[in-house]
Design an enzyme around this catalytic site. Sequence first.
Site, mmCIF file in Angstrom:
data_model
loop_
_atom_site.group_PDB
_atom_site.id
_atom_site.type_symbol
_atom_site.label_atom_id
_atom_site.label_comp_id
_atom_site.label_asym_id
_atom_site.label_seq_id
_atom_site.Cartn_x
_atom_site.Cartn_y
_atom_site.Cartn_z
ATOM 1 N N TRP A 103 48.295 40.328 42.538
ATOM 2 C CA TRP A 103 47.002 41.027 42.580
ATOM 3 C C TRP A 103 46.239 40.828 41.282
ATOM 4 C CZ3 TRP A 103 45.702 41.596 47.266
ATOM 5 C CH2 TRP A 103 46.648 41.959 48.235
ATOM 6 N N ASP A 173 43.669 48.547 38.009
ATOM 7 C CA ASP A 173 43.904 48.520 39.456
ATOM 8 C C ASP A 173 45.162 49.357 39.707
ATOM 9 O OD1 ASP A 173 44.634 48.032 42.062
ATOM 10 O OD2 ASP A 173 44.729 45.850 41.866
ATOM 11 N N LYS A 197 47.860 52.504 50.265
ATOM 12 C CA LYS A 197 49.234 52.532 49.790
ATOM 13 C C LYS A 197 49.698 53.983 49.619
ATOM 14 C CE LYS A 197 48.593 48.088 49.487
ATOM 15 N NZ LYS A 197 48.125 47.370 48.331
HETATM 16 C C1 PLP Z 1 47.219 46.091 48.185
HETATM 17 C C2 PLP Z 1 46.713 45.846 46.823
HETATM 18 C C3 PLP Z 1 45.462 45.277 46.584
HETATM 19 C C4 PLP Z 1 44.553 44.782 47.690
HETATM 20 O O1 PLP Z 1 44.002 45.804 48.392
HETATM 21 P P1 PLP Z 1 42.958 45.541 49.589
HETATM 22 O O2 PLP Z 1 42.523 46.936 49.878
HETATM 23 O O3 PLP Z 1 43.709 44.886 50.698
HETATM 24 O O4 PLP Z 1 41.865 44.694 49.079
HETATM 25 C C5 PLP Z 1 45.046 45.144 45.265
HETATM 26 N N1 PLP Z 1 45.829 45.525 44.247
HETATM 27 C C6 PLP Z 1 47.052 46.063 44.449
HETATM 28 C C7 PLP Z 1 47.863 46.470 43.273
HETATM 29 C C8 PLP Z 1 47.530 46.244 45.728
HETATM 30 O O5 PLP Z 1 48.747 46.775 45.926
#
Ligand code: PLP
Length: 362
Positions: A103, A173, A197
């Site tokens: 990511w 993030d 998540k």
């Molecule tokens: C799942 C995830 C993403 C991507 O998320 P989307 O909502 O599918 O764009 C980005 N960063 C992390 C750390 C993730 O676990």
Amino acid sequence: MTKRVYNLNPGPAVLPEPVLEEMKENLISFPGVGMSILEMSHRSSAFENILNGAIEDMRKLANIPNDYHILFVGGGASLQFSMVPMNFMPPANKADYIVTGAWSKKAVKEAKRVGKVNIAASSESENFKRIPKQDELKLDPEASYVHFTSNNTIFGTQFSTEPIVGNVPLICDASSDIFSKAIDVSKYAVIYAGAQKNLGPAGVTIVFVRDDMLSRCQDSLHTMLNYKTHTENNSLYNTPPVFAIYTVGLVLKWLLKNDGLDAMAKLNDEKAKLLYDCIDNSDGYYRGHAEKESRSKMNIPFRLPSEELEKKFVKESAEAGFAGLKGHRSVGGLRASIYNAFPLQGVKDLVEFMKEFQKKNS
Ligand SMILES: *Cc1c(COP(=O)(O)O)cnc(C)c1O
């Protein structure tokens, strides 16, 4: 109804059962409104109450200072990979990125379209099995910001504390560990997290933005890609993902009712310890991917002695009621995602299953 399984999927992921119950209860006719939340105008007072209630609850739950805007944005965390550099990289047009997984790499890819990216550290040569140490970070004091990924969903590593970056704004993030523990939000300029998540269903991303950062957002940006559009319209410039926001609101109430983030952190510690102890006490039968000091409390990838056994484990665990354990192809093996809503009993039962499996198959 089909019996619910233990859901260990990395995302979309398990939701608290009381939240699902409440959704079901109110799905056809929302109390006091007489229509479903799915049918309701985003301009209605009922929805504005839901939205503002969620914002208030989030502020209370995570102790978010008043100079931070709390936004609900569509487009997933992946859209933030673009919005962050478009809004915050100017005027210096350079930023530091700490690369700890797939990511982070995707965030870098988008940032490079805007300006110069300095990779402050990367653990890619070690297949991202660890978090770089503070003294490995090659930070540029003139960078527009430092970006990092607090928990690496695929590789199962997690920052135990945020990197120290001096006066440079810190951007995170936090998609896969948001609200899994208390953090000091005032150390960050921006935090973003896709909801699917640890926070709710897919379709909405929450963003905290410190007010002073908005002076960087240029009017030349496309309207929907400018954070100011969302702060000035309380996330209601266009039709937001109404149902996803409603569900996030219910999850926040569930977190508050269960004594908040310190209580959640304690429970997450207990759950992760059970699983890591099982791995560490298996005489090498189970092998974790992450180095010990970098281990994630949310996502736990592990290998078995052979790929054949791993296939067998996936199959038999699914039959025993554990869904979503197949690992990501870049690590292989298995991965247990044990977010906030995954029950302690589920971890205990999984550990029992792992012990039994080892006994029968070694
Ligand atoms: C799942 C995830 C993403 C991507 O998320 P989307 O909502 O599918 O764009 C980005 N960063 C992390 C750390 C993730 O676990």
